[in-house]
Design a protein around this motif. Structure first.
Motif, PDB file in Angstrom:
ATOM      1  N   ARG A   1      -8.397  10.190 -13.772  1.00 60.39           N
ATOM      2  CA  ARG A   1      -8.003   8.932 -14.319  1.00 60.39           C
ATOM      3  C   ARG A   1      -6.757   8.903 -15.053  1.00 60.39           C
ATOM      4  NH1 ARG A   1     -11.509   5.124 -12.363  1.00 60.39           N
ATOM      5  NH2 ARG A   1     -11.659   3.730 -14.236  1.00 60.39           N
ATOM      6  N   PHE A   2      -6.295  10.266 -15.495  1.00 60.68           N
ATOM      7  CA  PHE A   2      -5.087  10.135 -15.853  1.00 60.68           C
ATOM      8  C   PHE A   2      -3.781   9.826 -14.796  1.00 60.68           C
ATOM      9  CE2 PHE A   2      -7.169  12.238 -19.282  1.00 60.68           C
ATOM     10  CZ  PHE A   2      -6.777  11.517 -20.411  1.00 60.68           C
ATOM     11  N   SER A   3      -4.182  10.069 -13.697  1.00 60.81           N
ATOM     12  CA  SER A   3      -3.198  10.073 -12.642  1.00 60.81           C
ATOM     13  C   SER A   3      -3.256   8.489 -11.833  1.00 60.81           C
ATOM     14  CB  SER A   3      -3.580  10.920 -11.414  1.00 60.81           C
ATOM     15  OG  SER A   3      -4.941  10.710 -10.797  1.00 60.81           O
ATOM     16  N   ALA A   4      -4.220   7.680 -12.651  1.00 62.74           N
ATOM     17  CA  ALA A   4      -4.501   6.413 -12.208  1.00 62.74           C
ATOM     18  C   ALA A   4      -3.099   5.445 -11.968  1.00 62.74           C
ATOM     19  CB  ALA A   4      -5.214   5.581 -12.743  1.00 62.74           C
ATOM     20  N   VAL A   5      -2.982   4.883 -10.785  1.00 64.53           N
ATOM     21  CA  VAL A   5      -1.806   3.934 -10.943  1.00 64.53           C
ATOM     22  C   VAL A   5      -2.228   2.556 -10.579  1.00 64.53           C
ATOM     23  CG1 VAL A   5      -0.166   5.704 -10.071  1.00 64.53           C
ATOM     24  CG2 VAL A   5      -1.453   4.199  -8.376  1.00 64.53           C
ATOM     25  N   ASN A   6      -3.526   2.226 -10.429  1.00 65.92           N
ATOM     26  CA  ASN A   6      -4.200   1.040 -10.133  1.00 65.92           C
ATOM     27  C   ASN A   6      -3.847  -0.060 -11.224  1.00 65.92           C
ATOM     28  OD1 ASN A   6      -6.499  -1.059 -10.227  1.00 65.92           O
ATOM     29  ND2 ASN A   6      -6.514  -0.085  -8.174  1.00 65.92           N
ATOM     30  N   HIS A   7      -3.581  -1.142 -10.664  1.00 65.26           N
ATOM     31  CA  HIS A   7      -3.409  -2.105 -11.640  1.00 65.26           C
ATOM     32  C   HIS A   7      -4.614  -2.627 -12.544  1.00 65.26           C
ATOM     33  CE1 HIS A   7      -4.782  -5.992  -9.802  1.00 65.26           C
ATOM     34  NE2 HIS A   7      -4.928  -5.289  -8.890  1.00 65.26           N
ATOM     35  N   SER A   8      -5.422  -2.560 -11.886  1.00 63.14           N
ATOM     36  CA  SER A   8      -6.790  -3.110 -12.734  1.00 63.14           C
ATOM     37  C   SER A   8      -7.050  -2.223 -14.124  1.00 63.14           C
ATOM     38  CB  SER A   8      -8.070  -3.177 -11.855  1.00 63.14           C
ATOM     39  OG  SER A   8      -7.932  -4.299 -10.821  1.00 63.14           O
ATOM     40  N   ILE A   9      -6.985  -0.932 -13.458  1.00 68.50           N
ATOM     41  CA  ILE A   9      -7.096   0.277 -14.491  1.00 68.50           C
ATOM     42  C   ILE A   9      -6.016   0.188 -15.400  1.00 68.50           C
ATOM     43  CG2 ILE A   9      -7.150   2.551 -14.904  1.00 68.50           C
ATOM     44  CD1 ILE A   9      -8.364   2.820 -11.993  1.00 68.50           C
TER      45      ILE A   9
ATOM     46  N   ALA B   1      -2.868 -10.210  -3.729  1.00 65.72           N
ATOM     47  CA  ALA B   1      -2.287  -8.902  -3.283  1.00 65.72           C
ATOM     48  C   ALA B   1      -3.266  -7.957  -3.902  1.00 65.72           C
ATOM     49  CB  ALA B   1      -0.822  -8.739  -3.838  1.00 65.72           C
ATOM     50  N   ARG B   2      -2.911  -6.724  -3.404  1.00 68.15           N
ATOM     51  CA  ARG B   2      -3.958  -5.491  -3.724  1.00 68.15           C
ATOM     52  C   ARG B   2      -3.427  -4.866  -4.766  1.00 68.15           C
ATOM     53  NH1 ARG B   2      -5.509  -4.142   2.562  1.00 68.15           N
ATOM     54  NH2 ARG B   2      -7.335  -5.311   2.562  1.00 68.15           N
ATOM     55  N   ASP B   3      -2.476  -4.907  -5.116  1.00 64.06           N
ATOM     56  CA  ASP B   3      -1.607  -4.162  -6.345  1.00 64.06           C
ATOM     57  C   ASP B   3      -0.341  -4.604  -6.559  1.00 64.06           C
ATOM     58  OD1 ASP B   3      -1.128  -2.302  -8.438  1.00 64.06           O
ATOM     59  OD2 ASP B   3      -2.333  -0.889  -7.703  1.00 64.06           O
ATOM     60  N   LEU B   4       0.382  -4.367  -7.875  1.00 65.53           N
ATOM     61  CA  LEU B   4       1.872  -4.593  -7.871  1.00 65.53           C
ATOM     62  C   LEU B   4       2.737  -3.919  -7.153  1.00 65.53           C
ATOM     63  CD1 LEU B   4       1.364  -4.693 -11.780  1.00 65.53           C
ATOM     64  CD2 LEU B   4       1.859  -6.523 -10.515  1.00 65.53           C
ATOM     65  N   ALA B   5       3.801  -4.362  -7.126  1.00 63.60           N
ATOM     66  CA  ALA B   5       4.654  -3.653  -6.240  1.00 63.60           C
ATOM     67  C   ALA B   5       5.141  -2.259  -6.639  1.00 63.60           C
ATOM     68  CB  ALA B   5       6.106  -4.382  -6.161  1.00 63.60           C
ATOM     69  N   PHE B   6       5.128  -1.832  -7.664  1.00 68.17           N
ATOM     70  CA  PHE B   6       5.335  -0.469  -7.933  1.00 68.17           C
ATOM     71  C   PHE B   6       4.089   0.190  -8.937  1.00 68.17           C
ATOM     72  CE2 PHE B   6       9.078  -2.894  -7.146  1.00 68.17           C
ATOM     73  CZ  PHE B   6       9.804  -2.157  -6.289  1.00 68.17           C
ATOM     74  N   PRO B   7       3.186   0.582  -8.365  1.00 66.21           N
ATOM     75  CA  PRO B   7       2.078   0.846  -9.112  1.00 66.21           C
ATOM     76  C   PRO B   7       2.390   2.210 -10.044  1.00 66.21           C
ATOM     77  CG  PRO B   7       1.213   0.762  -6.904  1.00 66.21           C
ATOM     78  CD  PRO B   7       2.993   0.600  -6.669  1.00 66.21           C
ATOM     79  N   ARG B   8       3.259   3.099  -9.543  1.00 69.46           N
ATOM     80  CA  ARG B   8       3.452   4.126 -10.249  1.00 69.46           C
ATOM     81  C   ARG B   8       4.257   4.015 -11.378  1.00 69.46           C
ATOM     82  NH1 ARG B   8       5.661   7.999  -5.579  1.00 69.46           N
ATOM     83  NH2 ARG B   8       7.152   6.409  -5.426  1.00 69.46           N
TER      84      ARG B   8
ATOM     85  N   LEU C   1       1.883   1.034  -0.284  1.00 74.38           N
ATOM     86  CA  LEU C   1       1.994   1.385  -1.841  1.00 74.38           C
ATOM     87  C   LEU C   1       1.733   2.962  -1.933  1.00 74.38           C
ATOM     88  CD1 LEU C   1       0.007  -1.645  -3.080  1.00 74.38           C
ATOM     89  CD2 LEU C   1       2.629  -1.046  -3.362  1.00 74.38           C
ATOM     90  N   PRO C   2       2.360   3.504  -2.904  1.00 74.97           N
ATOM     91  CA  PRO C   2       1.917   4.936  -3.254  1.00 74.97           C
ATOM     92  C   PRO C   2       0.650   5.117  -3.921  1.00 74.97           C
ATOM     93  CG  PRO C   2       3.276   3.774  -4.864  1.00 74.97           C
ATOM     94  CD  PRO C   2       3.082   2.806  -3.805  1.00 74.97           C
ATOM     95  N   ARG C   3       0.056   6.298  -3.488  1.00 74.25           N
ATOM     96  CA  ARG C   3      -1.311   6.549  -4.165  1.00 74.25           C
ATOM     97  C   ARG C   3      -1.332   7.086  -5.560  1.00 74.25           C
ATOM     98  NH1 ARG C   3      -5.222   8.264   0.822  1.00 74.25           N
ATOM     99  NH2 ARG C   3      -6.554   7.871  -0.794  1.00 74.25           N
ATOM    100  N   ARG C   4      -2.600   7.190  -6.132  1.00 71.10           N
ATOM    101  CA  ARG C   4      -2.481   7.937  -7.269  1.00 71.10           C
ATOM    102  C   ARG C   4      -1.934   9.128  -7.454  1.00 71.10           C
ATOM    103  NH1 ARG C   4      -6.132  11.799  -8.497  1.00 71.10           N
ATOM    104  NH2 ARG C   4      -7.681  11.954  -6.670  1.00 71.10           N
ATOM    105  N   THR C   5      -1.201   9.504  -8.337  1.00 66.90           N
ATOM    106  CA  THR C   5      -0.515  10.834  -8.497  1.00 66.90           C
ATOM    107  C   THR C   5      -0.213  11.094 -10.219  1.00 66.90           C
ATOM    108  OG1 THR C   5       2.091  11.601  -8.648  1.00 66.90           O
ATOM    109  CG2 THR C   5       1.674   9.071  -8.216  1.00 66.90           C
ATOM    110  N   TRP C   6       0.183  12.357 -10.358  1.00 62.86           N
ATOM    111  CA  TRP C   6       0.286  12.716 -11.836  1.00 62.86           C
ATOM    112  C   TRP C   6       1.736  12.462 -12.187  1.00 62.86           C
ATOM    113  CZ3 TRP C   6      -3.562  14.486 -14.878  1.00 62.86           C
ATOM    114  CH2 TRP C   6      -4.746  14.738 -14.451  1.00 62.86           C
TER     115      TRP C   6
ATOM    116  N   LEU D   1       6.661   8.592  -0.209  1.00 64.16           N
ATOM    117  CA  LEU D   1       6.829   7.462   0.721  1.00 64.16           C
ATOM    118  C   LEU D   1       7.673   7.689   1.647  1.00 64.16           C
ATOM    119  CD1 LEU D   1       6.813   4.706  -2.196  1.00 64.16           C
ATOM    120  CD2 LEU D   1       4.958   5.300  -0.591  1.00 64.16           C
ATOM    121  N   GLY D   2       7.855   6.437   2.581  1.00 64.79           N
ATOM    122  CA  GLY D   2       8.906   6.533   3.498  1.00 64.79           C
ATOM    123  C   GLY D   2       8.207   7.219   5.038  1.00 64.79           C
TER     124      GLY D   2
END
Lengths: 104, 203, 832
Positions: C27-35, C109-116, C581-586, C628-629
């Motif tokens: 959960r500490f690596s979450a980037v999801n906008h809802s969380i 939309a499914r998330d914000l533009a810059f989840p990280r 969009l980038p996935r979850r990351t630390w 990304l990229g």
């Protein structure tokens, strides 16, 4: 792309520029010790220019909407409202120029 | 201590402005809340009002004249209160603030000592020249008029008048550190005849 | 992939595999906008509770005259922290959290533009806020007022660490405000549902667009002011010291240039929520959509022209006060437009009452009162009496509690079923409301009178002979009633989580898209993105939700384990790119920790740590794009509904490019504030021109080098567009930018002792700014070269190069006024 938003922003952007300019003229006039008459004249002229320019912008906006007729977009119609509001704001904000003391 | 118990022309006119604004605000508040109440309880009563009418009526026709009138009145009043040069030059008293005390001096009387009590001549305008030693303070005698800040490196002037001889309270109105609330001072207005003697006679 | 049709359940599972955040440490690596949105709100509520306890301590101390409950030393920390916590750690993060949670859902939309970036902002907020609270618990809380007026907050009069805690902690927190502003703007402009033109955007989108833009321009002056004041405190560079060419009033201008727009930054999101909630309960669309948009744009501009009404008593000429007084009064008009639009909406609808509406009514009562006293305070003569008295305390609480807390409570009850998926149990809601509104008015209405009776702010005790005793006692009494109300709200929320019935979708029968999904929402928001054909405030989420869950819409499939959402044309809402969009990351957490090292090094004056922290931050940020990229040009890909658009890396108009331009605006505002400060001091401050110094030619050399960089990076870009290697020119750009940075640094050294006079310290600050930006240009050029080597850059995928052009040009442009001011300041110095 931001140019599409200009109809909405132009009126109040002019107000903001006029505000900055007139506040600066007010300050510099006192700092440089202009004669009160010259100082007030400069301020009145500045306010008059600000009003004239924004009225000019309004005229252009209205003419543009007229020319487009049915094809006008939401942004153009809302933009006219914003410019009218900005002109009113310009007149009221700078009205103190005619009677308030400039340097005390 | 109260601004609503004015003892000089400046505080009086501001109090008058307050009362006008108070009654006006009360009326406007009642109007808005009444409209809200009716719209919630009896929406049919107001349902025929068109959106444009709400916006133009409530958003423009109602506030614009009130605001313009108020601005003009406040601006004219503000002009009156300014320490303008010219006319009979009023007495100038220096008020110097430091943490956490005020010193008042009277340069127009040679040899007058500075005091911690502000002595004023009653019934005539006085220009108080306010300066600060260390941090920002603010000079405020609520019954006589508005406040003016004492800012290091700046000199500010406020014109006040006490109509009658008497004792008034002044306070520091700008937060200035640990002794902020202790920075009150006493203002004594003297009959003009006694005034010079009072100042000259201070230790 | 897109061809196969999955059942709704299978689609849900496939999308959850891609978008989900596993429980536990991950959960500490979450980037999801809802969380993250929920986290922002929960942390903000914790800070609200802390601020509330501080308020209770204040009221306990002031309940009786000559109170000895807490002495002035502690009292000063408490009122400073109350204001600071409520403004910076509660109000702003609270609405940011709600916007972060809600906007993508409302816009489709499914998330914000810059989840990280959301995650990084959250950690900065949490760490910065924690620094402040820990300092308070240790007894080193800031004690110079939430407005930090200098010289009181300077090193001489506040020698300890207290003021540094404020300056550094708040600046740390402000990072989250800037990142939120950038990504909210980009998301609103670029990541709406297909077909949602600006005209069809839900009104909350407009409010947040305006708010985020105001944050972008409003916060930099404060950040600059904090940096300058911290430089004065830490390194004795005089910017505000009147004995060395500084001016305490410069701080006030910078602070209120932020501080007043701030009030509207807090109010506008709340007004946006009201504009969303009221139509739902009036059961008709909001009236005067266009007029409201004009009103909020007007409000945004006007709010930047009235900061001096906090400074009416500092001795500014009456004419200037007149400008600000008029602007302050004028801002009542767009407010009135909105108030009457809301009343008109209720009047022409079929209103029904429910708990959210109760708080809406509370808002009207409290906020209208605050607005009216606001007009009074805009009048200069009255302001000179009421300023810094309890009248202002009353006014600001009416405006902020009325204009933010009441709407937030309405929003809380309105969207709680969305967070919990349960319907409300209302046993406590109504009594809680009455306690809050009665307690609030008892506390603060009386303060108008207390203030008029001459009680100044920020005094820790008062004698008993001035008639303030009973007023203060009643205010304290009311304060405790209000606190009970808030405690009940908290219990009520917990009860809903535990006892509420599993509710139906869309319990209020609202017309916005956030209800077109199961509640609590899935990690991916929408299994398919809707096509919007009308104003997105009056849709039918129930029907839409079922179709979308079945994958009937855009992107209604899971593709290649990629988190995909759609980008649209800003005006028309026509899809123009697939945003990967980038996935979850630390990385956000590590970067925020490195940022914390930087700030803590400054705070504890362990200066060797500071550059290490800064290097770590820069290094980590350079690693961010690695996830990304792509290494080949894929061309348009299927998005469903028979349409195909390219991936965001292959279009010019992508979110990265937008964000960079928007960030440059914030940066330029900061620089403009610095230039304003320099000119202001040169003209206004006492003791100028001060020390004369020789003209320093190094920045001019820096300008030449940076200009060379601008030319070189253009050559790189045109070679890349031709399909040939830009590598050499990019490296050349990096070298030239490095030379420019070096020239600026030599220029700083050449200035000699910058502590002598503001004339020198200002040039020092200007060159430092330019050196940093030349350094950024160097890094971005080098990074673009590295990306090109990695195969991530082609004639089509040229974003790296365009960023390099942007920031090299920025560095060049920054050096021009720096050099101009050098000539001006040196001349004014030479004249002495």
């Amino acid at each position: 792309m931001i140019r599409h938003l200009w109809p909405l922003l132009i009126g109040f952007s002019l107000w903001a520029m006029a505000f900055t300019a007139l506040y600066t003229v007010q300050y510099l006039g006192c700092y440089l010790g202009w004669s009160p008459q010259a100082h007030r004249l400069a301020l009145v002229a500045g306010a008059a220019i600000a009003i004239a320019v924004s009225v000019g912008v309004l005229v252009v906006q209205i003419a543009y909407v007229r020319r487009l007729g049915q094809a006008t977009t939401f942004m153009h119609r809302v933009g006219i409202g914003a410019t009218v509001a900005a002109i009113a704001a310009t007149i009221i904000t700078f009205a103190p120029i005619v009677l308030a003391s400039a340097c005390i | 201590m109260s601004t609503l118990d004015p003892a000089g022309p400046s505080a009086s006119s501001i109090a008058a402005l307050w009362w006008v604004m108070f009654w006006g605000a009360l009326a406007l508040f009642a109007l808005v809340i009444a409209l809200l109440a009716v719209s919630l309880l009896r929406p049919s009563a107001l349902a025929s009002i068109k959106p444009g009418t709400w916006i133009v009526g409530g958003g423009l026709v109602l506030p614009v004249p009130i605001l313009v009138a108020l601005l003009v009145a406040a601006l004219l009043l503000g002009e009156q209160l300014l320490p303008k040069p010219g006319g009979a030059a009023p007495v100038r008293i220096d008020a110097h603030a430091s943490q956490w005390q005020w010193r008042f001096s009277y340069p127009f009387i040679p040899d007058a000592a500075s005091t911690s009590i502000l002595h004023l001549p009653a019934g005539e305008p006085v220009d108080v020249v306010v300066t600060a030693e260390d941090v920002i303070h603010s000079f405020w005698v609520p019954r006589l008029g508005g406040k003016i800040d004492a800012i290091p490196g700046h000199t500010n002037i406020i014109r006040l008048q006490a109509d009658k001889p008497g004792v008034y309270r002044g306070i520091c109105a700008e937060y200035c550190g640990e002794g902020h609330e202790t920075m009150g001072f006493e203002v004594r207005a003297h009959a003009p005849a006694d005034y010079a003697a009072t100042i000259g006679g201070q230790p | 992939m897109s061809g196969e049709h999955l059942s709704p359940v299978a689609l849900h599972k496939a999308l959850t595999r891609i978008w989900g955040t596993p429980p536990g440490l991950a959960r500490f690596s979450a980037v999801n906008h809802s969380i993250l949105g929920k986290r922002f709100m929960v942390v903000a509520m914790v800070f609200f509770a802390i601020g509330g306890v501080l308020a209770m301590l204040i009221r306990a101390q002031l309940a009786t005259p000559d109170s000895a409950f807490i002495g002035p030393e502690l009292y000063n920390q408490i009122f400073t922290m109350h204001g600071t916590v409520m403004m910076f750690l509660f109000a702003i993060p609270m609405f940011e959290g709600l916007a972060i949670y809600m906007l993508p859902k409302m816009l489709g939309a499914r998330d914000l533009a810059f989840p990280r970036m959301t995650a990084y902002g959250f950690w900065c907020y949490l760490f910065g806020g924690t620094i402040l609270i820990v300092a308070m618990v240790m007894g080193y809380a800031p004690n110079s007022g939430w407005f930090m007026y200098t010289p009181l907050s300077s090193g001489i009069y506040t020698p300890g660490i207290n003021a540094d805690v404020w300056l550094l902690g708040i600046t740390f927190v402000e990072i989250s405000a800037i990142t939120a502003a950038v990504e909210l703007i980009v998301t609103i402009l670029k990541m709406r549902a297909p077909g949602m033109s600006l005209t069809r955007m839900p009104i909350f989108g407009w409010y947040m667009l305006v708010t985020a833009t105001m944050m972008l321009i409003g916060f930099p002056p404060l950040i600059l002011g904090s940096i300058l004041l911290e430089m004065e405190r830490a390194f004795d560079l005089p910017f505000f010291d009147p004995t060395r060419g500084g001016d305490p009033l410069l701080w006030q201008h910078l602070f209120w240039l932020f501080g007043h727009p701030e009030v509207y930054i807090i109010f506008l999101p709340a007004a946006g929520m009201l504009s969303t909630i009221i139509p739902t309960f009036a059961r008709r669309p909001l009236i005067a959509y266009n007029a409201i948009i004009v009103a909020i744009v007007a409000m945004a501009f006007l709010s930047f022209g009235l900061w001096v009404h906090h400074m009416f008593t500092v001795g500014i000429p009456h004419l200037a006060l007149g400008f600000f007084s008029a602007a302050s009064a004028l801002v009542a008009i767009p407010t009135a437009v909105q108030i009457f639009a809301w009343i008109g909406t209720i009047a022409s609808g079929r209103p029904r009452l429910d708990v959210p509406m109760l708080y809406v009514i509370g808002f009207f009562i409290v906020f209208v009162c605050g607005g009216l006293t606001g007009v009074m305070l805009a009048m200069v003569p009255f302001n000179t009496q009421a300023h810094d008295s309890y009248f202002v305390v009353a006014h600001l609480h009416y405006v902020l509690v009325g204009g933010f807390v009441f709407p937030m409570l309405a929003a809380l009850y309105y969207w709680l079923p969305h967070f919990t998926g349960r319907s409300s149990v209302y046993r406590l809601s109504v009594p809680a409301f009455w306690l809050i509104i009665i307690g609030f008015n008892l506390t603060f209405f009386l303060m108008h009178l207390t203030g008029l009776m001459g009680m100044p702010r920020r005094i820790s005790t008062y004698p008993s002979n001035w008639g303030w005793d009973w007023l203060n006692l009643l205010s304290s009494f009311g304060g405790f009633i209000m606190t009970m109300g808030f405690a009940l709200v908290l219990v009520d929320i917990v009860m809903q989580f535990r006892l509420g019935r599993r509710g139906t979708r869309n319990p209020w029968d609202a017309g916005t898209l956030e209800w077109a999904m199961p509640t609590p929402p899935p990690d991916y928001n929408f299994a398919a993105l809707p096509a919007v054909t009308q104003r997105a405030d009056s849709l039918d989420p129930g029907r839409l939700g079922n179709n979308l869950a079945a994958g009937d819409g855009y992107l209604g499939f899971a593709r290649a384990s990629r988190q995909e959402s759609l980008g649209v044309d800003m005006m028309t809402g026509k899809p123009d790119q697939v945003i990967v969009l980038p996935r979850r990351t630390w990385l956000p957490l590590w970067t925020a920790l490195a940022t914390a090292v930087f700030f803590l090094g400054l705070l504890f004056k362990i200066y060797w740590v500071v550059p290490l922290g800064a290097l770590a931050v820069v290094g980590l940020f350079l690693v961010w794009p690695r996830a990304l990229g792509q290494r080949h040009d894929a061309g348009p890909i299927d998005i469903g509904q028979g349409e195909a658009v390219p991936v965001d890396a292959e279009v010019e108009d992508n979110v990265t490019w937008w964000a960079s331009k928007i960030a440059a605006v914030a940066d330029a505002t900061l620089y403009a504030s610095l230039l304003f400060g320099a000119l202001y001091l040169a003209v206004v401050a006492p003791g100028w021109p001060g020390q004369s110094t020789e003209t320093n030619w190094w920045p001019a050399l820096g300008l030449l080098a940076a200009f060379g960089g601008s030319v070189s990076v253009r050559l790189a870009r045109s070679r890349n567009a031709d399909g040939t290697s830009p590598y050499g020119w990019l490296l050349g750009t990096a070298v030239l930018a490095a030379l420019a940075a070096a020239a600026c640094i030599v220029g700083m050294v050449q200035l000699g002792d910058a502590t002598i006079h503001a004339n020198i310290s200002l040039r020092f600050a200007l060159y430092a700014y330019c050196a940093i930006h030349a350094g950024i240009a160097m890094l971005i050029a080098a990074h673009a070269a590295w990306r090109w080597r990695g195969g991530y850059v082609s004639a089509v995928r040229a974003t790296s190069l365009r960023l390099s052009v942007l920031w090299t040009d920025y560095a060049t442009a920054a050096l021009i006024p720096a050099w101009g001011l050098t000539l001006l300041l040196a001349r004014s110095g030479g004249a002495s």
